[in-house]
Every structure is written in structure tokens, then in C-alpha cells.
Design a protein around this motif. Structure first.
Motif, PDB file in Angstrom:
ATOM      1  N   PRO A 106       0.829  -1.214   0.000  1.00 46.57           N
ATOM      2  CA  PRO A 106       0.000   0.000   0.000  1.00 46.57           C
ATOM      3  C   PRO A 106       0.862   1.262   0.000  1.00 46.57           C
ATOM      4  CG  PRO A 106      -0.887  -1.610   1.532  1.00 46.57           C
ATOM      5  CD  PRO A 106       0.440  -2.155   1.070  1.00 46.57           C
ATOM      6  N   GLY A 107       0.444   2.246  -0.788  1.00 45.92           N
ATOM      7  CA  GLY A 107       1.212   3.475  -0.903  1.00 45.92           C
ATOM      8  C   GLY A 107       2.372   3.356  -1.867  1.00 45.92           C
ATOM      9  N   PHE A 108       2.442   2.270  -2.623  1.00 50.50           N
ATOM     10  CA  PHE A 108       3.528   2.021  -3.577  1.00 50.50           C
ATOM     11  C   PHE A 108       3.692   3.198  -4.531  1.00 50.50           C
ATOM     12  CE2 PHE A 108       5.093   0.405  -7.624  1.00 50.50           C
ATOM     13  CZ  PHE A 108       6.155  -0.395  -7.252  1.00 50.50           C
ATOM     14  N   ASP A 109       4.912   3.722  -4.637  1.00 48.60           N
ATOM     15  CA  ASP A 109       5.243   4.837  -5.528  1.00 48.60           C
ATOM     16  C   ASP A 109       6.085   4.280  -6.667  1.00 48.60           C
ATOM     17  OD1 ASP A 109       6.508   7.025  -6.806  1.00 48.60           O
ATOM     18  OD2 ASP A 109       6.387   8.245  -5.002  1.00 48.60           O
ATOM     19  N   LEU A 110       5.487   4.144  -7.851  1.00 49.37           N
ATOM     20  CA  LEU A 110       6.164   3.483  -8.969  1.00 49.37           C
ATOM     21  C   LEU A 110       7.440   4.199  -9.370  1.00 49.37           C
ATOM     22  CD1 LEU A 110       6.151   1.258 -11.093  1.00 49.37           C
ATOM     23  CD2 LEU A 110       4.662   2.693 -12.500  1.00 49.37           C
TER      24      LEU A 110
END
Length: 213
Positions: free
Chosen positions: A58-62
Motif C-alpha cells: 500500500p502506498g507504492f510509488d512506482l
């Protein structure tokens, strides 16, 4: 009608995405089949592929994670082994037939460099990272029209994805050719919207030469 240019999507059109998604699974520390299943699930729900990564973290920043992978020496990698077997024969045959051949997909600028390093028989390579606009935005297909020789209806866009490739290409005046392979190619092969939008549907890229002559 004369066809002057053929432009190809990348993932699951020219390139088997197994290595791509497998590398993300390894980076996130989950089994490869877990991420593959999640990618399929979010696709079936009409969500962006990146949502599968956010389900795991969750909150993954590509953008940040891509940079972290590069710094860790685990950045993007595209090799000859990632190409489908029909890619080089098809691209070569199209150029020999006098057509302009391009590659344009939703990839990073780095991916464009990696594709160029493969020395594929094409006249041009471009990515959304270079253009600053991604499919299915109409502006992406406007760039394709400005880039590839010919009027819109003299340019064929080849892809596997209903929503990113076939429907928007056709809506923007290009000819659309669907390749029935990869998860999205099979998932939407008989979809009514895809069928209405595609001019041709094939199971192999080597079929294209005879269709567009």
C-alpha cells in the motif's frame, strides 16, 4: 487503401512480460505467481496494472521504486530472450515490403534505450516516457500520427490491449490490428468493443504482412 506505416505496442505484443513482472515480484518479495494473479485480477476489473503492486505494498510509488531498483543494480532489463519468436521475422518482412516500421508503447525512456540496443529492424522507437504522454490519451496517438509517415488511416497500430491500444487507436483515426496473445489479448479477444474497433485480428505477427499489403 494504402498502408504506409505499421507501429507496434511493446508489452505482450513484441515482448513477453514474464521477466518484467517476475522482476517486480522478486523486488517486492512475493512469489511470482502471486503478482501474476493480482495483475490478472486488476486487469479483469478494468484497473491499471500498477494497482497490483499497490495491493502488495500500500502506498507504492512506482517512480520512486523504479529509481530504487536502478540504484540497487536491479533496474529495467530487456533482452533478446524477452522477444516473442515471431518479432524479428515479422519486422523484417514488413520493412522488406516497403513499409515504415515503428515501436511506440507505454514504457520508460530507459526502455527505449534497451530496445534500441537490441538492434531491431525498425525505423523508429519511442516511448511514453520520452513523449511525456501515455496511452490511452489521444495525445499519444496524435504523436504517433505526427511521427509515422502517412495519414492516420495509412498507419496501422498493433497491440494486444483493448483499452490502451485498439479502441483508442481506432478512435483517433488509425487502423487497428489486434494480436491475440498475452493475458489481455486472450481476455478481450471476443469483446464486442474490441471487435468493432479492430480492422484485423491475428495470432502471430507474421500474418500482418499479407494483411496490410
Amino acid at each position: 487503401m494504402t498502408i504506409r506505416s505499421v507501429v507496434f505496442d511493446v508489452g505482450e505484443t513484441l515482448m513477453d512480460d514474464s521477466t518484467f513482472w517476475g522482476s517486480w515480484a522478486d523486488w517486492l518479495g512475493v512469489p511470482r505467481h502471486t503478482l501474476a494473479t493480482l495483475v490478472g485480477s486488476v486487469t479483469a476489473m478494468g484497473q491499471d496494472n500498477a494497482e497490483a503492486l499497490r495491493l502488495i505494498r500500500p502506498g507504492f510509488d512506482l517512480v520512486a521504486e523504479r529509481q530504487a531498483r536502478e540504484e540497487a543494480g536491479q533496474g529495467e532489463c530487456i533482452s533478446e530472450a524477452d522477444l516473442y519468436p515471431d518479432v524479428r521475422p515479422a519486422l523484417t518482412a514488413l520493412r522488406n515490403a516497403g513499409l515504415w516500421v515503428g515501436i511506440a508503447g507505454n514504457q520508460t525512456s530507459r526502455a527505449a534505450e534497451l530496445l534500441a540496443a537490441l538492434d531491431l529492424p525498425v525505423d523508429g522507437i519511442a516511448t511514453s516516457g520520452q513523449w511525456g504522454v501515455a496511452k490511452p490519451d489521444p495525445a499519444f496517438f496524435s504523436r504517433v500520427v505526427d511521427w509515422a509517415p502517412g495519414e492516420p488511416d495509412e498507419i496501422v497500430y498493433v497491440g494486444d490491449h483493448r483499452d490502451n491500444d485498439i479502441v483508442p487507436a481506432k478512435a483517433n483515426g488509425l487502423r487497428a490490428l489486434h494480436i491475440r496473445r498475452g493475458p489481455w489479448g486472450y481476455l478481450w479477444a471476443e469483446d464486442p468493443d474490441l471487435k468493432r474497433s479492430c480492422d484485423w485480428q491475428v495470432d502471430s505477427l507474421t500474418e500482418i504482412v499479407e494483411l496490410v499489403r
